[in-house]
Design a protein around this motif. Structure first.
Motif, PDB file in Angstrom:
ATOM      1  N   GLY A  10       0.817  -1.204   0.000  1.00 49.99           N
ATOM      2  CA  GLY A  10       0.000   0.000   0.000  1.00 49.99           C
ATOM      3  C   GLY A  10       0.855   1.259   0.000  1.00 49.99           C
ATOM      4  O   GLY A  10       2.002   1.256   0.415  1.00 49.99           O
ATOM      5  N   ALA A  11       0.263   2.354  -0.443  1.00 45.84           N
ATOM      6  CA  ALA A  11       0.975   3.628  -0.458  1.00 45.84           C
ATOM      7  C   ALA A  11       1.103   4.163   0.957  1.00 45.84           C
ATOM      8  O   ALA A  11       0.237   3.954   1.784  1.00 45.84           O
ATOM      9  CB  ALA A  11       0.222   4.629  -1.331  1.00 45.84           C
ATOM     10  N   PRO A  12       2.192   4.834   1.259  1.00 41.23           N
ATOM     11  CA  PRO A  12       2.348   5.388   2.592  1.00 41.23           C
ATOM     12  C   PRO A  12       1.313   6.470   2.861  1.00 41.23           C
ATOM     13  O   PRO A  12       0.849   7.142   1.943  1.00 41.23           O
ATOM     14  CB  PRO A  12       3.759   5.976   2.584  1.00 41.23           C
ATOM     15  N   GLU A  13       0.949   6.607   4.143  1.00 40.21           N
ATOM     16  CA  GLU A  13      -0.014   7.638   4.513  1.00 40.21           C
ATOM     17  C   GLU A  13       0.554   9.023   4.260  1.00 40.21           C
ATOM     18  O   GLU A  13      -0.144   9.924   3.846  1.00 40.21           O
ATOM     19  CB  GLU A  13      -0.396   7.501   5.987  1.00 40.21           C
ATOM     20  N   THR A  14       1.822   9.212   4.543  1.00 35.66           N
ATOM     21  CA  THR A  14       2.496  10.475   4.297  1.00 35.66           C
ATOM     22  C   THR A  14       3.605  10.206   3.291  1.00 35.66           C
ATOM     23  O   THR A  14       4.682   9.758   3.662  1.00 35.66           O
ATOM     24  CB  THR A  14       3.096  11.035   5.603  1.00 35.66           C
ATOM     25  N   PRO A  15       3.318  10.420   2.011  1.00 33.72           N
ATOM     26  CA  PRO A  15       4.329  10.089   1.009  1.00 33.72           C
ATOM     27  C   PRO A  15       5.614  10.871   1.234  1.00 33.72           C
ATOM     28  O   PRO A  15       5.580  12.067   1.500  1.00 33.72           O
ATOM     29  CB  PRO A  15       3.680  10.488  -0.316  1.00 33.72           C
ATOM     30  N   GLY A  16       6.712  10.163   1.136  1.00 33.59           N
ATOM     31  CA  GLY A  16       8.013  10.796   1.249  1.00 33.59           C
ATOM     32  C   GLY A  16       8.746  10.645  -0.062  1.00 33.59           C
ATOM     33  O   GLY A  16       8.255  10.017  -0.986  1.00 33.59           O
ATOM     34  N   PRO A  17       9.919  11.185  -0.159  1.00 31.27           N
ATOM     35  CA  PRO A  17      10.686  11.041  -1.398  1.00 31.27           C
ATOM     36  C   PRO A  17      11.096   9.587  -1.592  1.00 31.27           C
ATOM     37  O   PRO A  17      11.340   8.877  -0.634  1.00 31.27           O
ATOM     38  CB  PRO A  17      11.912  11.933  -1.166  1.00 31.27           C
ATOM     39  N   ARG A  18      11.108   9.146  -2.835  1.00 30.95           N
ATOM     40  CA  ARG A  18      11.551   7.788  -3.123  1.00 30.95           C
ATOM     41  C   ARG A  18      13.043   7.712  -2.837  1.00 30.95           C
ATOM     42  O   ARG A  18      13.804   8.630  -3.140  1.00 30.95           O
ATOM     43  CB  ARG A  18      11.299   7.418  -4.581  1.00 30.95           C
ATOM     44  N   PRO A  19      13.468   6.603  -2.239  1.00 31.74           N
ATOM     45  CA  PRO A  19      14.881   6.437  -1.905  1.00 31.74           C
ATOM     46  C   PRO A  19      15.758   6.434  -3.158  1.00 31.74           C
ATOM     47  O   PRO A  19      15.419   5.809  -4.142  1.00 31.74           O
ATOM     48  CB  PRO A  19      14.925   5.073  -1.220  1.00 31.74           C
ATOM     49  N   LEU A  20      16.836   7.139  -3.098  1.00 34.64           N
ATOM     50  CA  LEU A  20      17.792   7.187  -4.200  1.00 34.64           C
ATOM     51  C   LEU A  20      19.177   6.862  -3.666  1.00 34.64           C
ATOM     52  O   LEU A  20      19.406   6.847  -2.472  1.00 34.64           O
ATOM     53  CB  LEU A  20      17.815   8.588  -4.826  1.00 34.64           C
ATOM     54  N   GLY A  21      20.097   6.648  -4.556  1.00 38.84           N
ATOM     55  CA  GLY A  21      21.472   6.415  -4.130  1.00 38.84           C
ATOM     56  C   GLY A  21      21.798   4.936  -4.065  1.00 38.84           C
ATOM     57  O   GLY A  21      21.188   4.120  -4.718  1.00 38.84           O
ATOM     58  N   ARG A  22      22.763   4.623  -3.235  1.00 35.91           N
ATOM     59  CA  ARG A  22      23.251   3.250  -3.179  1.00 35.91           C
ATOM     60  C   ARG A  22      22.224   2.318  -2.541  1.00 35.91           C
ATOM     61  O   ARG A  22      21.310   2.751  -1.851  1.00 35.91           O
ATOM     62  CB  ARG A  22      24.579   3.191  -2.445  1.00 35.91           C
ATOM     63  N   ALA A  23      22.412   1.044  -2.783  1.00 35.92           N
ATOM     64  CA  ALA A  23      21.486   0.019  -2.303  1.00 35.92           C
ATOM     65  C   ALA A  23      21.549  -0.097  -0.781  1.00 35.92           C
ATOM     66  O   ALA A  23      22.581   0.193  -0.164  1.00 35.92           O
ATOM     67  CB  ALA A  23      21.841  -1.320  -2.936  1.00 35.92           C
ATOM     68  N   PRO A  24      20.439  -0.517  -0.185  1.00 36.77           N
ATOM     69  CA  PRO A  24      20.444  -0.733   1.268  1.00 36.77           C
ATOM     70  C   PRO A  24      21.445  -1.812   1.661  1.00 36.77           C
ATOM     71  O   PRO A  24      21.766  -2.700   0.872  1.00 36.77           O
ATOM     72  CB  PRO A  24      19.025  -1.217   1.561  1.00 36.77           C
ATOM     73  N   THR A  25      21.939  -1.710   2.878  1.00 37.05           N
ATOM     74  CA  THR A  25      22.798  -2.749   3.429  1.00 37.05           C
ATOM     75  C   THR A  25      21.963  -3.617   4.367  1.00 37.05           C
ATOM     76  O   THR A  25      20.963  -3.160   4.913  1.00 37.05           O
ATOM     77  CB  THR A  25      23.979  -2.146   4.206  1.00 37.05           C
ATOM     78  N   VAL A  26      22.385  -4.853   4.530  1.00 38.84           N
ATOM     79  CA  VAL A  26      21.674  -5.793   5.399  1.00 38.84           C
ATOM     80  C   VAL A  26      22.678  -6.379   6.376  1.00 38.84           C
ATOM     81  O   VAL A  26      23.799  -6.730   5.997  1.00 38.84           O
ATOM     82  CB  VAL A  26      21.015  -6.931   4.577  1.00 38.84           C
ATOM     83  N   ARG A  27      22.268  -6.456   7.642  1.00 37.55           N
ATOM     84  CA  ARG A  27      23.112  -7.104   8.648  1.00 37.55           C
ATOM     85  C   ARG A  27      22.227  -7.834   9.646  1.00 37.55           C
ATOM     86  O   ARG A  27      21.043  -7.536   9.789  1.00 37.55           O
ATOM     87  CB  ARG A  27      24.012  -6.103   9.356  1.00 37.55           C
ATOM     88  N   GLU A  28      22.823  -8.793  10.328  1.00 37.79           N
ATOM     89  CA  GLU A  28      22.092  -9.547  11.339  1.00 37.79           C
ATOM     90  C   GLU A  28      21.861  -8.675  12.573  1.00 37.79           C
ATOM     91  O   GLU A  28      22.705  -7.849  12.937  1.00 37.79           O
ATOM     92  CB  GLU A  28      22.863 -10.815  11.716  1.00 37.79           C
ATOM     93  N   LEU A  29      20.716  -8.860  13.190  1.00 39.15           N
ATOM     94  CA  LEU A  29      20.382  -8.132  14.409  1.00 39.15           C
ATOM     95  C   LEU A  29      20.898  -8.865  15.637  1.00 39.15           C
ATOM     96  O   LEU A  29      20.997 -10.093  15.640  1.00 39.15           O
ATOM     97  CB  LEU A  29      18.862  -7.977  14.547  1.00 39.15           C
ATOM     98  N   ASP A  46      -0.602   2.871   9.252  1.00 39.37           N
ATOM     99  CA  ASP A  46      -1.633   2.092   9.939  1.00 39.37           C
ATOM    100  C   ASP A  46      -1.997   0.851   9.133  1.00 39.37           C
ATOM    101  O   ASP A  46      -2.184  -0.227   9.690  1.00 39.37           O
ATOM    102  CB  ASP A  46      -2.893   2.932  10.184  1.00 39.37           C
ATOM    103  N   HIS A  47      -2.088   0.999   7.802  1.00 37.81           N
ATOM    104  CA  HIS A  47      -2.433  -0.147   6.955  1.00 37.81           C
ATOM    105  C   HIS A  47      -1.328  -1.208   6.979  1.00 37.81           C
ATOM    106  O   HIS A  47      -1.618  -2.414   7.068  1.00 37.81           O
ATOM    107  CB  HIS A  47      -2.705   0.306   5.519  1.00 37.81           C
ATOM    108  N   SER A  48      -0.084  -0.791   6.911  1.00 38.80           N
ATOM    109  CA  SER A  48       1.025  -1.747   6.977  1.00 38.80           C
ATOM    110  C   SER A  48       1.041  -2.469   8.323  1.00 38.80           C
ATOM    111  O   SER A  48       1.292  -3.674   8.390  1.00 38.80           O
ATOM    112  CB  SER A  48       2.362  -1.043   6.753  1.00 38.80           C
ATOM    113  N   ARG A  49       0.758  -1.740   9.404  1.00 33.78           N
ATOM    114  CA  ARG A  49       0.692  -2.373  10.726  1.00 33.78           C
ATOM    115  C   ARG A  49      -0.468  -3.364  10.789  1.00 33.78           C
ATOM    116  O   ARG A  49      -0.333  -4.434  11.381  1.00 33.78           O
ATOM    117  CB  ARG A  49       0.555  -1.309  11.810  1.00 33.78           C
ATOM    118  N   TYR A  50      -1.585  -3.016  10.185  1.00 32.29           N
ATOM    119  CA  TYR A  50      -2.730  -3.928  10.131  1.00 32.29           C
ATOM    120  C   TYR A  50      -2.341  -5.224   9.421  1.00 32.29           C
ATOM    121  O   TYR A  50      -2.618  -6.318   9.909  1.00 32.29           O
ATOM    122  CB  TYR A  50      -3.902  -3.242   9.416  1.00 32.29           C
TER     123      TYR A  50
END
Length: 186
Positions: A10-29, A46-50
């Motif tokens: 779903g679309a965010p309730e408060t649209p923000g700028p689309r992410p640009l730049g380098r790819a996200p990094t992933v690490r173990e928690l 709220d919809h994503s939490r639902y």
């Protein structure tokens, strides 16, 4: 406690700028990464939490927050994605269901949905699950959550789909490697 899976489209309730730049990094928690959990939760509409918690969830209860933060790298595996600015943007986790099955949960902040973060998280947590000897992932999703259903089926072979009312349980096989066509697309 029974955790549920999510990947929302779903679309965010408060649209923000689309992410640009380098790819996200992933690490173990680790156990001390409660701030990551809080930041990702705050980035869900709220919809994503639902979709994630199968009901209205304006805040995490202390018990749920404690459970979600209790990663140990074996029975509860968590990985997180971080944007170019270092801010947490998503979490994927596996929680042991006993023997060789683990429950899957994924959440991605609304502004990063549709950017491949869920796929990256799923691949990372599936690889960690294989390392720990899990052979199947089980994801309970709301039947309307087509984003999660499509994501899981695009990365891992689905062996069973059971729908009961408004919930669908997907079981994926971890013993089969990630298809090479998907690795090449990453």
């Amino acid at each position: 406690m029974h955790l549920v899976s999510t990947w929302t489209t779903g679309a965010p309730e408060t649209p923000g700028p689309r992410p640009l730049g380098r790819a996200p990094t992933v690490r173990e928690l680790g156990r001390g990464d409660v701030d990551v959990l809080d930041t990702v939760f705050a980035g869900l509409s709220d919809h994503s939490r639902y979709l994630r918690f199968h009901g209205a969830t304006p805040r995490l209860t202390r018990a749920v927050r404690t459970t979600l933060a209790a990663v140990d790298g074996r029975r509860h595996i968590g990985v997180a994605a971080f944007g170019p600015d270092g801010a947490p943007i998503g979490i994927a986790r596996l929680i042991s269901l006993g023997l060789r099955d683990a429950e899957l949960a994924i959440e991605v902040v609304d502004t990063w949905q549709g950017c491949g973060v869920g796929r990256r998280l799923l691949r990372a947590v599936a690889a960690r699950g294989r390392e720990e000897g899990y052979s199947r992932l089980v994801a309970d999703v709301l039947t309307e959550n087509t984003g999660m259903r499509v994501l899981l089926a695009s990365v891992l072979p689905i062996v069973t789909v059971e729908t009961r009312g408004h919930e669908t349980t997907l079981t994926a096989d971890l013993t089969v490697g990630i298809p090479s066509r998907l690795i090449a697309a990453a």
